[in-house]
Design a protein around this motif. Structure first.
Motif, PDB file in Angstrom:
ATOM      1  N   MET A   1      28.072  19.288   6.746  1.00  0.00           N
ATOM      2  CA  MET A   1      27.322  19.162   7.993  1.00  0.00           C
ATOM      3  C   MET A   1      28.306  18.873   9.116  1.00  0.00           C
ATOM      4  O   MET A   1      29.099  17.932   9.021  1.00  0.00           O
ATOM      5  CB  MET A   1      26.274  18.056   7.932  1.00  0.00           C
ATOM      6  N   GLU A   2      28.243  19.691  10.165  1.00  0.00           N
ATOM      7  CA  GLU A   2      29.076  19.481  11.345  1.00  0.00           C
ATOM      8  C   GLU A   2      28.258  18.805  12.439  1.00  0.00           C
ATOM      9  O   GLU A   2      27.121  19.195  12.718  1.00  0.00           O
ATOM     10  CB  GLU A   2      29.603  20.817  11.873  1.00  0.00           C
ATOM     11  N   ILE A   3      28.852  17.810  13.069  1.00  0.00           N
ATOM     12  CA  ILE A   3      28.242  17.148  14.218  1.00  0.00           C
ATOM     13  C   ILE A   3      28.871  17.722  15.483  1.00  0.00           C
ATOM     14  O   ILE A   3      30.063  17.569  15.712  1.00  0.00           O
ATOM     15  CB  ILE A   3      28.472  15.628  14.159  1.00  0.00           C
ATOM     16  N   GLY A   4      28.072  18.425  16.293  1.00  0.00           N
ATOM     17  CA  GLY A   4      28.573  18.990  17.535  1.00  0.00           C
ATOM     18  C   GLY A   4      29.053  20.416  17.373  1.00  0.00           C
ATOM     19  O   GLY A   4      30.222  20.668  17.106  1.00  0.00           O
ATOM     20  N   SER A   5      28.159  21.395  17.565  1.00  0.00           N
ATOM     21  CA  SER A   5      28.498  22.802  17.332  1.00  0.00           C
ATOM     22  C   SER A   5      29.324  23.404  18.455  1.00  0.00           C
ATOM     23  O   SER A   5      30.228  24.205  18.212  1.00  0.00           O
ATOM     24  CB  SER A   5      27.212  23.627  17.171  1.00  0.00           C
ATOM     25  N   GLY A   6      28.995  23.062  19.699  1.00  0.00           N
ATOM     26  CA  GLY A   6      29.717  23.618  20.836  1.00  0.00           C
ATOM     27  C   GLY A   6      29.314  25.040  21.169  1.00  0.00           C
ATOM     28  O   GLY A   6      28.238  25.517  20.804  1.00  0.00           O
ATOM     29  N   TRP A   7      30.215  25.759  21.850  1.00  0.00           N
ATOM     30  CA  TRP A   7      29.923  27.091  22.374  1.00  0.00           C
ATOM     31  C   TRP A   7      30.132  28.201  21.355  1.00  0.00           C
ATOM     32  O   TRP A   7      29.711  29.338  21.580  1.00  0.00           O
ATOM     33  CB  TRP A   7      30.792  27.348  23.606  1.00  0.00           C
TER      34      TRP A   7
ATOM     35  N   VAL B   1      30.567  15.446   5.779  1.00  0.00           N
ATOM     36  CA  VAL B   1      30.164  15.474   7.181  1.00  0.00           C
ATOM     37  C   VAL B   1      31.440  15.482   8.010  1.00  0.00           C
ATOM     38  O   VAL B   1      32.380  14.739   7.727  1.00  0.00           O
ATOM     39  CB  VAL B   1      29.297  14.245   7.550  1.00  0.00           C
ATOM     40  N   PHE B   2      31.489  16.337   9.049  1.00  0.00           N
ATOM     41  CA  PHE B   2      32.704  16.382   9.863  1.00  0.00           C
ATOM     42  C   PHE B   2      32.375  16.586  11.329  1.00  0.00           C
ATOM     43  O   PHE B   2      31.300  17.079  11.695  1.00  0.00           O
ATOM     44  CB  PHE B   2      33.656  17.482   9.371  1.00  0.00           C
ATOM     45  N   SER B   3      33.315  16.176  12.178  1.00  0.00           N
ATOM     46  CA  SER B   3      33.220  16.442  13.612  1.00  0.00           C
ATOM     47  C   SER B   3      34.619  16.678  14.153  1.00  0.00           C
ATOM     48  O   SER B   3      35.604  16.194  13.596  1.00  0.00           O
ATOM     49  CB  SER B   3      32.545  15.290  14.355  1.00  0.00           C
ATOM     50  N   ASN B   4      34.676  17.432  15.245  1.00  0.00           N
ATOM     51  CA  ASN B   4      35.960  17.761  15.868  1.00  0.00           C
ATOM     52  C   ASN B   4      35.841  17.577  17.378  1.00  0.00           C
ATOM     53  O   ASN B   4      35.102  18.315  18.040  1.00  0.00           O
ATOM     54  CB  ASN B   4      36.350  19.201  15.524  1.00  0.00           C
TER      55      ASN B   4
END
Length: 310
Positions: A67-73, A174-177
């Motif tokens: 699961m990614e937090i913050g998909s962006g553009w 779970v990851f975010s960048n």
């Protein structure tokens, strides 16, 4: 552009009915997205860095549920995970920012990096190429990330990562960048508590955080510690919906995951001499003065936490 001018412009756009559309157009023509190939290339680099750090603690992407937090553009990281064989990738964002033209450019650029993706994850290049062929063909007919990825990518926006609706224990990683620095502190605490339940026992969280002043990217006259001179009341004037910055320091972000119950197995934060020198030449707001300079000056951190289970 002077950072205060950028802040006032974004503040104004934030209250206009068409502010979001105008802000995106300015970003494409004058701001950080005027060179999308560069931005996408950096995200692919970030993906490779994340994978290598996860491999360092024995975690692999192929076959994993993420699961990614913050998909962006554009879904650069989820697409890369799909190409190397992830079983499922949920990607959530508070705002529906995904742009089809940028996603197509991202797909094209990933096509130039297939041997690199396969090598990074130690998977068969032929399998990666086969997935890419299906992805490229499907992207000619659809802009939906799920449709073009054999149903692997689940894009949800608007969605709250702290209330995803996914079953407890259903996620391996779970990851975010470059996301947590833009999230209010109380929301970060909720996200950590929620992901502690989402991640299976023995599962993982990976967060890469750029906790420096982002205005410094637009204004070469300031550095990434600039915003530490302002009190919360003063900084509230310069914060805005398009570039909200919580100003949390690296150790506070790591401690938040630890307080939620994760065992921290990697913490890359370290004080750079240049940042220490910049800090020493500044007048720091009183609320930050209790923090040791060696912690206060850190502007980037990657950290991995493991869910020890009950």
């Amino acid at each position: 552009m002077h950072w205060k001018l950028k802040g006032l412009l974004q503040k104004t756009l934030g209250v206009l009915p068409a502010g979001e559309t105008l802000h995106y157009r300015l970003q494409r023509h004058l701001g950080g997205m005027r060179n999308p190939r560069r931005e996408i290339g950096l995200k692919i680099d970030d993906w490779e860095g994340m994978v290598k750090q996860l491999h360092g603690v024995g975690v692999r992407i192929p076959g994993a549920r993420l699961m990614e937090i913050g998909s962006g553009w554009y879904p650069a990281l989820p697409l890369a995970c799909y190409l190397v064989g992830a079983a499922r990738v949920h990607t959530l964002d508070l705002n529906r920012l995904l742009k089809p033209d940028l996603m197509r450019l991202c797909i094209a650029m990933l096509g130039e990096q297939l041997p690199r993706l396969a090598s990074t994850c130690d998977v068969d290049l032929a399998d990666v190429e086969a997935r890419y062929a299906r992805l490229r063909e499907a992207a000619n007919r659809s802009d939906d990330p799920g449709t073009i990825s054999d149903g692997v990518i689940d894009y949800r926006a608007p969605a709250d990562a702290a209330a995803s609706g996914l079953p407890d224990g259903s996620i391996d990683i779970v990851f975010s960048n470059s996301v947590l620095e833009h999230v209010p502190p109380d929301a970060i605490a909720r996200i950590h508590r929620a992901t502690r339940n989402l991640v299976r026992p023995g599962g993982w969280v990976f967060h890469s955080v750029n906790c420096g002043d982002h205005y410094a990217y637009a204004d070469p006259g300031i550095h990434q510690l600039n915003y530490l001179q302002f009190s919360d009341a003063q900084w509230a004037f310069w914060n805005n919906r398009f570039l909200y910055q919580n100003r949390l320091r690296a150790h506070q972000l790591v401690d938040g995951a630890r307080d939620a119950g994760f065992d921290i197995v990697l913490d890359t934060s370290h004080a750079r001499p240049q940042r220490l020198q910049q800090l020493q030449a500044m007048a720091i707001a009183e609320q930050f003065r209790h923090i040791a300079p060696e912690k206060l000056c850190i502007t980037t951190v990657d950290f991995i936490g493991r869910n020890p289970g009950a």
